[in-house]
Design an enzyme around this catalytic site. Structure first.
Site, PDB file in Angstrom:
ATOM      1  CB  CYS A 109      -0.960   0.008   1.180  1.00  0.00           C
ATOM      2  SG  CYS A 109      -2.125  -1.345   1.128  1.00  0.00           S
ATOM      3  CG  HIS A 231      -3.076   3.530   2.400  1.00  0.00           C
ATOM      4  ND1 HIS A 231      -3.603   3.235   1.162  1.00  0.00           N
ATOM      5  CD2 HIS A 231      -3.185   2.395   3.137  1.00  0.00           C
ATOM      6  CE1 HIS A 231      -4.003   1.978   1.146  1.00  0.00           C
ATOM      7  NE2 HIS A 231      -3.772   1.443   2.329  1.00  0.00           N
ATOM      8  CG  ASN A 261      -7.046  -0.276   1.044  1.00  0.00           C
ATOM      9  OD1 ASN A 261      -6.272   0.083   0.161  1.00  0.00           O
ATOM     10  ND2 ASN A 261      -6.645  -0.858   2.160  1.00  0.00           N
TER      11      ASN A 261
HETATM   12  O1  UT7 Z   1      -4.053  -1.232   3.510  1.00  0.00           O
HETATM   13  C1  UT7 Z   1      -4.095  -1.853   4.771  1.00  0.00           C
HETATM   14  C2  UT7 Z   1      -5.205  -2.914   4.733  1.00  0.00           C
HETATM   15  N1  UT7 Z   1      -5.727  -3.292   5.986  1.00  0.00           N
HETATM   16  C3  UT7 Z   1      -6.556  -2.530   6.741  1.00  0.00           C
HETATM   17  O2  UT7 Z   1      -6.866  -1.410   6.440  1.00  0.00           O
HETATM   18  C4  UT7 Z   1      -7.114  -3.156   7.983  1.00  0.00           C
HETATM   19  C5  UT7 Z   1      -7.105  -2.249   9.166  1.00  0.00           C
HETATM   20  N2  UT7 Z   1      -8.064  -2.727  10.158  1.00  0.00           N
HETATM   21  C6  UT7 Z   1      -9.363  -2.436  10.064  1.00  0.00           C
HETATM   22  O3  UT7 Z   1      -9.771  -1.713   9.172  1.00  0.00           O
HETATM   23  C7  UT7 Z   1     -10.290  -2.975  11.127  1.00  0.00           C
HETATM   24  O4  UT7 Z   1      -9.515  -3.658  12.083  1.00  0.00           O
HETATM   25  C8  UT7 Z   1     -11.376  -3.897  10.536  1.00  0.00           C
HETATM   26  C9  UT7 Z   1     -12.350  -3.058   9.723  1.00  0.00           C
HETATM   27  C10 UT7 Z   1     -10.742  -4.960   9.641  1.00  0.00           C
HETATM   28  C11 UT7 Z   1     -12.142  -4.565  11.640  1.00  0.00           C
HETATM   29  O5  UT7 Z   1     -12.750  -3.586  12.488  1.00  0.00           O
HETATM   30  P1  UT7 Z   1     -12.646  -3.731  14.056  1.00  0.00           P
HETATM   31  O6  UT7 Z   1     -13.460  -2.666  14.652  1.00  0.00           O
HETATM   32  O7  UT7 Z   1     -11.179  -3.796  14.402  1.00  0.00           O
HETATM   33  O8  UT7 Z   1     -13.388  -5.093  14.314  1.00  0.00           O
HETATM   34  P2  UT7 Z   1     -12.799  -6.408  15.019  1.00  0.00           P
HETATM   35  O9  UT7 Z   1     -11.774  -7.049  14.146  1.00  0.00           O
HETATM   36  O10 UT7 Z   1     -12.417  -6.063  16.425  1.00  0.00           O
HETATM   37  O11 UT7 Z   1     -14.066  -7.319  15.027  1.00  0.00           O
HETATM   38  C12 UT7 Z   1     -15.213  -7.018  15.828  1.00  0.00           C
HETATM   39  C13 UT7 Z   1     -16.296  -7.972  15.463  1.00  0.00           C
HETATM   40  C14 UT7 Z   1     -15.838  -9.434  15.374  1.00  0.00           C
HETATM   41  O12 UT7 Z   1     -16.874 -10.252  15.890  1.00  0.00           O
HETATM   42  P3  UT7 Z   1     -16.744 -10.893  17.347  1.00  0.00           P
HETATM   43  O13 UT7 Z   1     -15.498 -11.739  17.300  1.00  0.00           O
HETATM   44  O14 UT7 Z   1     -16.641  -9.729  18.282  1.00  0.00           O
HETATM   45  O15 UT7 Z   1     -18.000 -11.665  17.465  1.00  0.00           O
HETATM   46  C15 UT7 Z   1     -15.720  -9.662  13.888  1.00  0.00           C
HETATM   47  O16 UT7 Z   1     -15.931 -11.013  13.539  1.00  0.00           O
HETATM   48  O17 UT7 Z   1     -16.795  -7.634  14.172  1.00  0.00           O
HETATM   49  C16 UT7 Z   1     -16.863  -8.817  13.377  1.00  0.00           C
HETATM   50  N3  UT7 Z   1     -16.734  -8.462  11.977  1.00  0.00           N
HETATM   51  C17 UT7 Z   1     -17.792  -8.079  11.233  1.00  0.00           C
HETATM   52  N4  UT7 Z   1     -19.088  -7.946  11.537  1.00  0.00           N
HETATM   53  C18 UT7 Z   1     -19.917  -7.537  10.561  1.00  0.00           C
HETATM   54  C19 UT7 Z   1     -15.619  -8.417  11.196  1.00  0.00           C
HETATM   55  N5  UT7 Z   1     -15.954  -8.057   9.957  1.00  0.00           N
HETATM   56  C20 UT7 Z   1     -17.299  -7.837   9.945  1.00  0.00           C
HETATM   57  C21 UT7 Z   1     -18.208  -7.432   8.965  1.00  0.00           C
HETATM   58  N6  UT7 Z   1     -19.511  -7.289   9.316  1.00  0.00           N
HETATM   59  N7  UT7 Z   1     -17.835  -7.155   7.688  1.00  0.00           N
END
Ligand code: UT7
Length: 304
Positions: A109, A231, A261
């Site tokens: 990225c 980014h 992204n």
């Molecule tokens: O260019 C670099 C590329 N990478 C990135 O930009 C990733 C950077 N990270 C992020 O953007 C965030 O960490 C995410 C958007 C990927 C995740 O958001 P978060 O607020 O950190 O959520 P989390 O990983 O703490 O997950 C919270 C909950 C989980 O469920 P449980 O385990 O609490 O039951 C996930 O399974 O949200 C769940 N979850 C979703 N729920 C609904 C994860 N993805 C989704 C989804 N819809 N699409």
């Protein structure tokens, strides 16, 4: 060092995929995606190739730059469809160019920030006068559409810039942090694997560090910058960087709501959107900040 931006261009696939599309196959909602990422829709290739996108963006940037003679093509892509020849060579052929040196830069990225820096150094060394820098990314080819935590984040796009020798100052800092946990990777033939919260924490920390670092190197302060083009990974990462660095949010353009992204293409895509709608004006000073798998990060400052 010095650098002049002669022109920019972009190519985005025609197919728009709104968040609601994922509600049909995954346990997710438009509301969750918007709240956690800021993303509302993304472009996905249907029939277009990586080279089609690279070519479309390059032609647009060359036209915007007034069709200068090109001495070098540097392409950044984390989503290559060929092991070889390099995308830059295939692009040179597709553009009908025979002669410029062509190479690819792999920095995920951060790819555009790195590729632009390579261009700036070749120009500074006197090895090239005018360079075409292209970021083309087809994340859809590497995305597991059953993984709700990753598939909602990515999009496809290409964007390009033409840069040349000039008298406007340019500064940069590039780094790579050790990543023993392999927070974000994609093996050959596989799909994207990511520790989302790990990447999130890394991104806010290193982007803030490199923004401070490049300003110090350039002898500038936050107020000297007209635009901070970050980014476009996640709106919460951007907000985290903005609050940690004390940046005026009005100086931070957002394109992830519409384009999600597309890895290294997010920064030149945002730059081109701003040029087209008149936000980017001659004399303005802009700061680019990239971060991604590797874990690469870097920032640069130059004048439009
Ligand atoms: O260019 C670099 C590329 N990478 C990135 O930009 C990733 C950077 N990270 C992020 O953007 C965030 O960490 C995410 C958007 C990927 C995740 O958001 P978060 O607020 O950190 O959520 P989390 O990983 O703490 O997950 C919270 C909950 C989980 O469920 P449980 O385990 O609490 O039951 C996930 O399974 O949200 C769940 N979850 C979703 N729920 C609904 C994860 N993805 C989704 C989804 N819809 N699409």
């Amino acid at each position: 060092m010095t650098l002049t931006l002669l022109g920019t261009g972009r190519y985005v696939p025609k197919t728009i995929v709104p968040n609601a599309e994922f509600e049909k196959t995954l346990d997710t909602t438009d509301e969750w995606i918007v709240q956690r990422t800021g993303i509302r829709e993304r472009r996905i290739c249907k029939g277009e190739t990586l080279l089609d996108m690279a070519l479309g963006s390059a032609k647009a940037a060359l036209a915007n730059a007034g069709m200068p003679r090109i001495d070098a093509i540097i392409a950044a892509s984390a989503t290559q469809d060929y092991h070889f020849p390099p995308l830059a060579c295939r692009l040179g052929t597709a553009l009908g160019l025979n002669g410029p040196f062509c190479m690819d830069v792999g920095a995920t990225c951060s790819g555009f920030v790195y590729a632009l820096d390579v261009a700036a150094h070749y120009i500074h060394a006197g090895s090239a006068e005018t360079v075409l820098v292209v970021s083309a990314e087809m994340l859809s080819a590497l995305t597991d559409y059953t993984d709700r935590a990753t598939c909602i984040l990515f999009g496809d796009a290409a964007a390009a810039a033409v840069v040349a020798k000039g008298d406007k100052p340019y500064s940069s800092v590039l780094n790579c942090a050790a990543d023993p946990e392999e927070s974000l990777f994609c093996k050959s033939g596989g799909t994207v694997v990511m520790n989302g919260s790990g990447v999130y924490k890394f991104a806010v920390g290193v982007a803030s560090k490199s923004i401070g670092g490049v300003l110090e190197k350039a002898g500038l302060c936050m107020d000297d910058i007209d635009w901070f083009i970050l980014h476009q990974a996640n709106i919460r990462i951007i907000n985290g960087i903005v609050s940690r660095c004390g940046i005026d949010p009005a100086k931070v353009p957002i394109s992830l709501d519409q384009y999600a992204n597309p890895s290294s293409a997010t920064i030149p895509l945002t730059l081109d959107l701003m040029r087209e709608d008149g936000r980017l004006r001659p004399g303005q000073r802009i700061l680019l900040s990239g971060f991604g798998a590797g874990l690469t990060y870097g920032a640069s400052v130059f004048e439009v």
